[in-house]
Design an enzyme around this catalytic site. Structure first.
Site, PDB file in Angstrom:
ATOM      1  CE  LYS A 111      15.473 -29.866 -23.233  1.00 39.93           C
ATOM      2  NZ  LYS A 111      16.521 -30.699 -22.699  1.00 39.93           N
TER       3      LYS A 111
ATOM      4  CG  ASP B  34      20.101 -31.210 -26.858  1.00 43.44           C
ATOM      5  OD1 ASP B  34      19.050 -31.853 -26.902  1.00 43.44           O
ATOM      6  OD2 ASP B  34      20.759 -31.023 -25.819  1.00 43.44           O
TER       7      ASP B  34
ATOM      8  CG  MET C 188      21.463 -22.077 -20.265  1.00 40.89           C
ATOM      9  SD  MET C 188      20.280 -23.327 -19.730  1.00 40.89           S
ATOM     10  CE  MET C 188      21.173 -24.121 -18.396  1.00 40.89           C
TER      11      MET C 188
HETATM   12  N1  SAH Z   1      25.430 -29.502 -21.172  1.00 42.21           N
HETATM   13  C1  SAH Z   1      26.010 -28.294 -21.720  1.00 42.21           C
HETATM   14  C2  SAH Z   1      25.315 -27.052 -21.224  1.00 42.21           C
HETATM   15  C3  SAH Z   1      23.900 -26.903 -21.706  1.00 42.21           C
HETATM   16  S1  SAH Z   1      23.150 -25.428 -21.166  1.00 42.21           S
HETATM   17  C4  SAH Z   1      27.499 -28.254 -21.399  1.00 42.21           C
HETATM   18  O1  SAH Z   1      27.973 -29.104 -20.646  1.00 42.21           O
HETATM   19  O2  SAH Z   1      28.198 -27.381 -21.914  1.00 42.21           O
HETATM   20  C5  SAH Z   1      23.427 -24.374 -22.561  1.00 42.21           C
HETATM   21  C6  SAH Z   1      24.390 -23.271 -22.169  1.00 42.21           C
HETATM   22  O3  SAH Z   1      25.729 -23.761 -22.226  1.00 42.21           O
HETATM   23  C7  SAH Z   1      24.374 -22.070 -23.087  1.00 42.21           C
HETATM   24  O4  SAH Z   1      23.332 -21.169 -22.742  1.00 42.21           O
HETATM   25  C8  SAH Z   1      25.736 -21.472 -22.805  1.00 42.21           C
HETATM   26  O5  SAH Z   1      25.752 -20.767 -21.594  1.00 42.21           O
HETATM   27  C9  SAH Z   1      26.584 -22.723 -22.633  1.00 42.21           C
HETATM   28  N2  SAH Z   1      27.255 -23.137 -23.884  1.00 42.21           N
HETATM   29  C10 SAH Z   1      27.035 -24.268 -24.584  1.00 42.21           C
HETATM   30  N3  SAH Z   1      27.882 -24.344 -25.629  1.00 42.21           N
HETATM   31  C11 SAH Z   1      28.658 -23.242 -25.577  1.00 42.21           C
HETATM   32  C12 SAH Z   1      29.727 -22.741 -26.361  1.00 42.21           C
HETATM   33  N4  SAH Z   1      30.187 -23.406 -27.430  1.00 42.21           N
HETATM   34  N5  SAH Z   1      30.293 -21.564 -26.013  1.00 42.21           N
HETATM   35  C13 SAH Z   1      29.865 -20.888 -24.942  1.00 42.21           C
HETATM   36  N6  SAH Z   1      28.854 -21.305 -24.155  1.00 42.21           N
HETATM   37  C14 SAH Z   1      28.266 -22.467 -24.463  1.00 42.21           C
END
Ligand code: SAH
Length: 254
Positions: free
Chosen positions: A56, A35, A169
């Site tokens: 993604k 991703d 998100m």
């Molecule tokens: N599978 C991922 C989530 C994917 S959805 C997990 O477990 O974290 C993508 C969302 O995750 C983003 O829109 C945001 O809301 C959050 N996200 C992912 N990385 C992030 C980070 N480093 N800091 C803050 N939010 C994050």
């Protein structure tokens, strides 16, 4: 031949938050699909793999999920170790189930390697525990985002029922989220923390309230998570911004 497919959690951003198992599997990869949010240093651990970016990133170009599923299945016909690397944990808002279904349908062996999800990294950044004895017994992991062609999910009810929420998100829809929650009876003064790029050096955090959320959420370009609940008040050096939060609150209710 048919290879094995690993769905691997890359963690929230910082490369050293990767699990040892993930590092081992990535190093063994013959082909790796990742991703956009995965750190380049993590991808670089795949020293002999063919590396393929599959998009993604919320709101930007992304390779259609069905096409990704097919590519994973096709790759397993040609390679012994296929790695699908996803941000955070693969089993949380990662569309892992669709890939698992495709792999099972094709009769392929697969394994899931968990990762540190964004909410946990954000909690660490803030120094605020997601649960707190006696006061915060439950937290929902929720997203108001729904896939194309799907009906809006019932994201509001679980959000209202739990002591706290980690909203994934959600930054792009912050105004709608805040309005819906306030209309449903959540106090406008409920503390909110927004953490952008949690675990990375460029991480930013902002404290506000449900009323101030729409104004502040628009500032974020990087991945941001919204944490909502009584425990997410500003602490330590961040308590200084309480003043500006007060102003936003006043503006929001004016
Ligand atoms: N599978 C991922 C989530 C994917 S959805 C997990 O477990 O974290 C993508 C969302 O995750 C983003 O829109 C945001 O809301 C959050 N996200 C992912 N990385 C992030 C980070 N480093 N800091 C803050 N939010 C994050």
């Amino acid at each position: 031949m048919s290879g094995k497919v690993y769905l691997v959690g890359a963690g929230p951003g910082a490369p050293d938050l990767l699990t040892l198992r993930a590092a081992r599997v990535i190093a063994a990869a013959d082909i790796l699909f990742h991703d956009a949010l995965v750190h380049p240093e993590v991808v670089a651990l795949a020293t002999h793999a063919e590396v393929i970016a599959v998009g993604k990133r919320c709101g930007r170009y992304s390779t259609a999920q069905r096409f990704i599923n097919k590519r994973l299945v096709d790759a397993a016909a040609r390679h012994a170790t296929v790695v699908r690397l996803k941000g955070g944990d693969p089993m949380l808002f990662g569309r892992a189930q669709e890939e698992i279904k495709a792999l099972e349908h094709a009769g392929l062996a697969y394994e899931i390697v968990p990762g540190v999800t964004a909410a946990l990294a954000a909690s660490a950044t803030l120094g605020t525990s997601l649960t707190q004895r006696g006061t915060a017994r439950s937290i929902v992991f929720v997203t108001p985002r729904v896939g194309e062609g799907l009906h809006p999910g019932e994201w509001l009810a679980p959000l209202m029922a739990a002591d706290a929420a980690a909203i994934y998100m959600g930054a792009g829809q912050a105004a709608a989220i805040a309005a819906a929650m306030i209309a449903a009876g959540k106090p406008a003064a409920t503390p909110v923390a927004i953490v952008e790029n949690a675990s990375l050096p460029e991480s930013r955090q902002i404290h506000t309230t449900l009323a101030g959320l729409p104004t502040l959420a628009t500032q974020f370009i990087g991945p941001a998570i919204i944490l909502l609940g009584a425990q997410f008040t500003a602490r330590g050096q961040y308590a200084q911004v309480e003043d500006s939060v007060e102003n936003i609150r006043r503006e929001a209710s004016a």
